[in-house]
Design a protein around this motif. Sequence first.
Motif, PDB file in Angstrom:
ATOM      1  N   SER A   1       1.176  10.196   2.996  1.00 45.16           N
ATOM      2  CA  SER A   1       2.127   9.210   3.289  1.00 45.16           C
ATOM      3  C   SER A   1       1.760   7.908   3.896  1.00 45.16           C
ATOM      4  CB  SER A   1       2.946  10.144   4.194  1.00 45.16           C
ATOM      5  OG  SER A   1       4.118   9.205   4.366  1.00 45.16           O
ATOM      6  N   HIS A   2       2.166   6.730   3.466  1.00 44.49           N
ATOM      7  CA  HIS A   2       1.829   5.630   3.769  1.00 44.49           C
ATOM      8  C   HIS A   2       3.089   4.665   3.697  1.00 44.49           C
ATOM      9  CE1 HIS A   2       1.448   4.031  -0.373  1.00 44.49           C
ATOM     10  NE2 HIS A   2       0.725   4.984  -0.655  1.00 44.49           N
ATOM     11  N   PRO A   3       3.186   3.510   4.354  1.00 42.96           N
ATOM     12  CA  PRO A   3       4.465   2.695   4.175  1.00 42.96           C
ATOM     13  C   PRO A   3       4.585   2.267   2.774  1.00 42.96           C
ATOM     14  CG  PRO A   3       3.242   2.217   6.155  1.00 42.96           C
ATOM     15  CD  PRO A   3       2.478   3.061   5.524  1.00 42.96           C
ATOM     16  N   THR A   4       5.560   2.066   2.369  1.00 46.51           N
ATOM     17  CA  THR A   4       5.872   1.487   0.935  1.00 46.51           C
ATOM     18  C   THR A   4       5.329   0.056   0.837  1.00 46.51           C
ATOM     19  OG1 THR A   4       7.641   2.948   0.320  1.00 46.51           O
ATOM     20  CG2 THR A   4       7.518   0.938  -0.856  1.00 46.51           C
ATOM     21  N   ASP A   5       5.579  -0.791   1.818  1.00 45.55           N
ATOM     22  CA  ASP A   5       4.981  -1.857   1.898  1.00 45.55           C
ATOM     23  C   ASP A   5       3.826  -1.830   2.617  1.00 45.55           C
ATOM     24  OD1 ASP A   5       4.410  -4.587   2.670  1.00 45.55           O
ATOM     25  OD2 ASP A   5       6.164  -5.058   4.179  1.00 45.55           O
ATOM     26  N   ARG A   6       2.665  -1.989   1.966  1.00 40.87           N
ATOM     27  CA  ARG A   6       1.372  -1.799   2.322  1.00 40.87           C
ATOM     28  C   ARG A   6       1.028  -2.684   3.531  1.00 40.87           C
ATOM     29  NH1 ARG A   6      -2.078   2.520   1.198  1.00 40.87           N
ATOM     30  NH2 ARG A   6      -1.555   3.055  -1.015  1.00 40.87           N
ATOM     31  N   ALA A   7       1.743  -3.894   3.763  1.00 35.98           N
ATOM     32  CA  ALA A   7       1.338  -4.744   4.901  1.00 35.98           C
ATOM     33  C   ALA A   7       2.350  -4.324   6.209  1.00 35.98           C
ATOM     34  CB  ALA A   7       2.281  -6.332   4.521  1.00 35.98           C
ATOM     35  N   ALA A   8       2.843  -3.119   6.191  1.00 35.94           N
ATOM     36  CA  ALA A   8       3.700  -2.790   7.278  1.00 35.94           C
ATOM     37  C   ALA A   8       2.805  -2.232   8.252  1.00 35.94           C
ATOM     38  CB  ALA A   8       4.613  -1.689   6.772  1.00 35.94           C
ATOM     39  N   THR A   9       3.211  -2.261   9.500  1.00 33.69           N
ATOM     40  CA  THR A   9       1.921  -1.909  10.590  1.00 33.69           C
ATOM     41  C   THR A   9       2.490  -0.514  11.247  1.00 33.69           C
ATOM     42  OG1 THR A   9       3.347  -3.130  12.396  1.00 33.69           O
ATOM     43  CG2 THR A   9       1.424  -4.181  11.187  1.00 33.69           C
TER      44      THR A   9
END
Length: 530
Positions: A483-491
């Motif tokens: 699981s990871h943010p859909t927006d890869r730039a999200a923190t």
Amino acid sequence: MEALRPGDPPEIGGYPLLARLGEGGMGEVFLARTVSGRPLALKTVHRDLGLQPDFAERFAGEIRTNDRVRCAWTVSVVDFSPPGATPQWLATEYVAAPSLGDWVRTHGPLAAPAVACLARELSAALVAVRAAGVVHRDIKPGNVLLGPERPFLIDFGIARAAQDPRRTRTGAVVGTPGFLAPEQATGDVAAAPADVFSLAAVLVYAATGRSPFLAAGEELDLPALLYRIVHAEPLLDGVPEVILPLVRECLAKDPGRRPTAEGIRARLDAGAGPDWSEAVPPALPAEVARREAELRLLLTPPRSGTGSTPTPPPPPGAPPEVPATAPEGPLTSQAASGRPSGRGSRRPVLLGATAGAAVLAAAAVLPVRFPWSGDGAGTAPPSGSPAASPSGSSPSAQALPVSWAGTWSGVGPGTPDADGVVRARTGEFTVTVTLSPGAVGEVVGRQVSEVKETSSGRNLGCTEALALRQVGRNTAVFAAVTSHPTDRAATFDCPQGNLYVLTLADPDRLTLESEGAQSAGAPTTLTRSR
């Protein structure tokens, strides 16, 4: 555990009450159950506390604090009361195990190896608490459960909601007398070293059956006990030699002289010793088995014709009614969730970030977790447990049928009317699930969520790889293995280890039905797009 009293309500918050677990200054604790048969510890708040100014805000804040701690030694928050509810309540996972206080009162102090092992386990729990940025402030024998595989530390900060030292009368203390740190006894705001002091006091109790500031059989009134905590030296006779020096350091009056949780764990891990399952009192497994058997009887719906009304069966083709809980791992990205207020309806329940910070949505996923999923999140189900297998499942079904293959998507309303503080204000909530045929245990798909925070425009969605966990006639369970943010730039961090229960309602429509903390504003139906 005792029977419900004549004046007790039959249910609270939509959860049927089964028995009483205890009561105290904060309120009463009941054994409750979800529709699927998952046991809950449901804690209510005394009405007079709920009427205090700002109590609701403090209560919600302490629940969010409680839910930030996710580790093997804690239980998860499942649900809690909406604003304005009477009584206010909190539902957590239930562990069918005695508290340290109950065990010592009934069976006497623990043997030295068990005390040393308890110290090692609770120090690891305290490290996890500190990693989440949380201070417990009420570590006591009643808040330590002796599970057969590990002890559990429960009730993070809930008592503090009732008496916030920044708001209460002069001289008020927060915590349990006999296990308070000196700075708590004098009414100061306690930080992490207070938990270290209380942990050491609990270890003294485990070894001797008394507080470190009381002689055997002695009773003192509160002012005298608090005076001893602040000014007297602890009584450490009976504490095992292997941990005695460390316990003495932890009980230092000056918070700055106490070791850190990390330091305690490092020192205890350096010494050899048995695992918890080997060190527990010999009678503990039998006691836990007795409690689990009693629990199974309470959770099993009565048969027709016994004089009691049986729990109605789910409609044909309905998915397994699996309770949803917040997933393992940090909750920094979770701010909104919902629970059905009745069959077929939902109402929002808030699990937000700290007020004043940017509040994220519930990672834009639909988290569902089995109570006994075998993934480290719970205990294996007792034989015959009603939650041991989903309704309509077939042991012979080992693969996802070809009819499930394809891309499915849906759009939910989001939470446009949220306050933007406790729960994020978001626009449309889009979920896309792509599935391929595969066997149980294989990665067979992916879920992508898209939901934007109205104020910032940030995408709060998460993307997950889905492994097939179980298949029924028209229902399948999927586990998120990444699981990871859909927006890869999200923190922010996405929740880990979610389970999803999907039903093939017709050849071109999937539905998700759950009874617990589901993301507010998410779609409930996914249609085949290709």
